[in-house]
Design an enzyme around this catalytic site. Structure first.
Site, PDB file in Angstrom:
ATOM      1  N   HIS A 140       0.835  -1.206   0.000  1.00 55.31           N
ATOM      2  CA  HIS A 140       0.000   0.000   0.000  1.00 55.31           C
ATOM      3  C   HIS A 140       0.870   1.258   0.000  1.00 55.31           C
ATOM      4  O   HIS A 140       1.940   1.307   0.598  1.00 55.31           O
ATOM      5  CB  HIS A 140      -0.978   0.003   1.176  1.00 55.31           C
ATOM      6  CG  HIS A 140      -0.359   0.000   2.543  1.00 55.31           C
ATOM      7  ND1 HIS A 140       0.089   1.142   3.168  1.00 55.31           N
ATOM      8  CD2 HIS A 140      -0.138  -1.014   3.422  1.00 55.31           C
ATOM      9  CE1 HIS A 140       0.557   0.837   4.367  1.00 55.31           C
ATOM     10  NE2 HIS A 140       0.431  -0.466   4.548  1.00 55.31           N
ATOM     11  N   ASP A 173      -0.174   4.317   1.093  1.00 53.32           N
ATOM     12  CA  ASP A 173      -0.522   5.343   2.074  1.00 53.32           C
ATOM     13  C   ASP A 173       0.167   5.137   3.409  1.00 53.32           C
ATOM     14  O   ASP A 173       0.667   4.048   3.726  1.00 53.32           O
ATOM     15  CB  ASP A 173      -2.038   5.407   2.284  1.00 53.32           C
ATOM     16  CG  ASP A 173      -2.643   4.104   2.793  1.00 53.32           C
ATOM     17  OD1 ASP A 173      -2.183   3.036   2.360  1.00 53.32           O
ATOM     18  OD2 ASP A 173      -3.579   4.165   3.625  1.00 53.32           O
ATOM     19  N   ASP A 200       6.254   0.904   7.625  1.00 49.52           N
ATOM     20  CA  ASP A 200       4.909   0.530   7.188  1.00 49.52           C
ATOM     21  C   ASP A 200       4.398   1.516   6.142  1.00 49.52           C
ATOM     22  O   ASP A 200       3.658   2.423   6.460  1.00 49.52           O
ATOM     23  CB  ASP A 200       3.986   0.497   8.398  1.00 49.52           C
ATOM     24  CG  ASP A 200       2.606  -0.035   8.084  1.00 49.52           C
ATOM     25  OD1 ASP A 200       2.427  -0.642   7.029  1.00 49.52           O
ATOM     26  OD2 ASP A 200       1.695   0.176   8.918  1.00 49.52           O
ATOM     27  N   GLU A 225      -4.965   1.693   2.530  1.00 54.09           N
ATOM     28  CA  GLU A 225      -4.969   0.510   3.388  1.00 54.09           C
ATOM     29  C   GLU A 225      -5.089   0.885   4.855  1.00 54.09           C
ATOM     30  O   GLU A 225      -5.603   0.095   5.658  1.00 54.09           O
ATOM     31  CB  GLU A 225      -3.700  -0.308   3.144  1.00 54.09           C
ATOM     32  CG  GLU A 225      -3.675  -1.677   3.798  1.00 54.09           C
ATOM     33  CD  GLU A 225      -3.140  -1.676   5.227  1.00 54.09           C
ATOM     34  OE1 GLU A 225      -3.293  -2.701   5.920  1.00 54.09           O
ATOM     35  OE2 GLU A 225      -2.561  -0.653   5.646  1.00 54.09           O
ATOM     36  N   GLU A 226      -4.605   2.072   5.228  1.00 54.38           N
ATOM     37  CA  GLU A 226      -4.592   2.458   6.642  1.00 54.38           C
ATOM     38  C   GLU A 226      -5.953   2.952   7.138  1.00 54.38           C
ATOM     39  O   GLU A 226      -6.083   3.321   8.301  1.00 54.38           O
ATOM     40  CB  GLU A 226      -3.548   3.564   6.868  1.00 54.38           C
ATOM     41  CG  GLU A 226      -2.104   3.147   6.580  1.00 54.38           C
ATOM     42  CD  GLU A 226      -1.543   2.149   7.587  1.00 54.38           C
ATOM     43  OE1 GLU A 226      -2.295   1.712   8.486  1.00 54.38           O
ATOM     44  OE2 GLU A 226      -0.369   1.800   7.469  1.00 54.38           O
ATOM     45  N   GLU A 250       3.579  -6.414   4.045  1.00 55.85           N
ATOM     46  CA  GLU A 250       3.377  -5.748   5.329  1.00 55.85           C
ATOM     47  C   GLU A 250       4.568  -6.016   6.256  1.00 55.85           C
ATOM     48  O   GLU A 250       5.308  -6.985   6.060  1.00 55.85           O
ATOM     49  CB  GLU A 250       2.100  -6.274   5.983  1.00 55.85           C
ATOM     50  CG  GLU A 250       0.825  -5.779   5.348  1.00 55.85           C
ATOM     51  CD  GLU A 250       0.515  -4.346   5.724  1.00 55.85           C
ATOM     52  OE1 GLU A 250       0.926  -3.885   6.805  1.00 55.85           O
ATOM     53  OE2 GLU A 250      -0.157  -3.675   4.919  1.00 55.85           O
ATOM     54  N   HIS A 260       3.652   3.138  12.645  1.00 60.65           N
ATOM     55  CA  HIS A 260       2.826   4.236  13.157  1.00 60.65           C
ATOM     56  C   HIS A 260       3.498   5.029  14.273  1.00 60.65           C
ATOM     57  O   HIS A 260       2.840   5.845  14.925  1.00 60.65           O
ATOM     58  CB  HIS A 260       1.450   3.739  13.625  1.00 60.65           C
ATOM     59  CG  HIS A 260       0.680   3.003  12.574  1.00 60.65           C
ATOM     60  ND1 HIS A 260      -0.588   2.505  12.791  1.00 60.65           N
ATOM     61  CD2 HIS A 260       0.982   2.659  11.300  1.00 60.65           C
ATOM     62  CE1 HIS A 260      -1.025   1.890  11.701  1.00 60.65           C
ATOM     63  NE2 HIS A 260      -0.074   1.970  10.773  1.00 60.65           N
TER      64      HIS A 260
END
Length: 352
Positions: free
Chosen positions: A75, A77, A101, A127-128, A154, A329
């Site tokens: 992903h 984003d 990530d 995706e987030e 991931e 994150h």
């Protein structure tokens, strides 16, 4: 004609680290991925790859003339920035928003395609965000892609993580009757009722579930709470946000029933999202070849990932990537350069 020597680990690591930093520095918070999608498409085209833009910032790329059986997926984003963009680099790590990530993984995907490895690479947005905003499901509905196995890159710390847990989000509402805080006996406090319900949920033990030899854990958590209108008013309404992660083998409907059971019949529970779990695809021969190629440790994916969406459309899928789940994150997010190199070399070995 002389054969060019294979790039050294030092050269490959430097290229991967530089590419990761380049991607970190292109902001791509969820719903704002178009600039990064255009950048990735341009880099791949300039490097000679076949690039197909599938709409909604989705990109499929592959080396010319190849018909890959394995697709790499990642992903574009990130979560919102926390004063961690632009990024930085040192001898051991690339640091910055999305480094782990999963822009390090995107760098691995790009460099493998540019090097001619026989993979297709799918890049997609959002995706987030909650699964209701998925870009991948509509893409697979309108433009099915060809793949015998999907490797979702991931963060896995360089392990293979099989399957994934399902993910329910719900709003839990407790109602009372407002009144003056000097005379609480004349009112009914919704926050007090919520506290009793939350305590009931918190007392439920984590449930280990064995599935195909791996242990997943089912767990429910209150993640947000809101109630009250003033310091001297007994609140008549209190709402909590609840998150429930459930193991493969439990259907989405059964998971909703289980969450209601855990809430003890207290309050009003409204399901706002339910992303299904994913089966374990370890029996697929290409998954076994991946494990063997890197002598990879195998663990259950105690999180939700897009392997579930691929599984929904009949694609066997596993998780394998260079990022660290513990780094995802974070304000000080980073990815180890050594992990980038490891992922690249493992996927090179699988290709040969």
């Amino acid at each position: 004609m002389p054969v060019s020597p294979a790039p050294s680990d030092t050269d490959v690591a430097a290229r991967l680290a530089g590419r990761t930093l380049e991607l970190v520095d292109v902001a791509s918070e969820s719903r704002s991925e178009a600039r990064l999608a255009a950048h990735v498409a341009r880099v791949l085209r300039d490097g000679g790859a076949e690039v197909t833009e599938l709409g909604d910032s989705c990109i499929l790329a592959r080396p010319p003339g190849t018909s890959p059986g394995v697709m790499l997926a990642g992903h574009l984003d990130t979560v919102p920035a926390q004063d961690n963009i632009p990024g930085s680099i040192d001898a051991e790590r690339v640091r910055g928003l999305g480094a782990s990530d999963m822009k390090g993984a995107l760098a691995v995907m790009i460099e493998l395609v540019l090097a001619g490895a026989p993979y297709s690479a799918l890049f997609f947005p959002r995706e987030e965000l909650p699964s209701t905003e998925s870009a991948l499901v509509p893409l697979l509905q309108r433009s099915p892609v060809e793949a015998e196995l999907v490797i979702v890159m991931e963060p896995t710390d360089g392990e293979l993580h099989a399957g994934c847990v399902g993910n329910i989000n719900a709003t839990w509402t407790f109602r009372g009757r407002s009144g003056h805080s000097a005379r609480p006996w004349a009112a009914e406090n919704a926050i007090t009722r919520a506290a009793l319900g939350i305590a009931t949920l918190a007392s439920a033990p984590v449930l280990p579930v064995q599935f195909h030899g791996l242990t997943f854990h089912e767990v429910a958590s209150v993640t947000r709470i809101n109630g009250g209108i003033a310091a001297n008013v007994i609140p008549e309404t209190c709402t909590a946000q609840v998150n429930f992660r459930y193991a493969p083998g439990r259907t989405p409907d059964a998971a909703e029933a289980r969450l209601r059971e855990l809430c003890g019949g207290l309050g009003e529970l409204e399901i706002t999202g339910n992303a299904a779990s994913a089966p374990v695809a370890l029996e697929h021969p290409l998954a076994q070849r991946l494990i063997d190629a890197g002598e990879l440790a195998v663990a259950p994916k105690q999180a939700w990932t897009p392997v579930a969406e691929f599984a929904q459309f009949g694609y066997p899928a596993v998780n394998f990537g260079p990022g660290a789940p513990a780094q995802a994150h974070r304000r000080d997010e980073s990815v180890e350069i050594a992990r980038l190199l490891h992922a690249h070399r493992v996927l090179e070995a699988l290709a040969t």
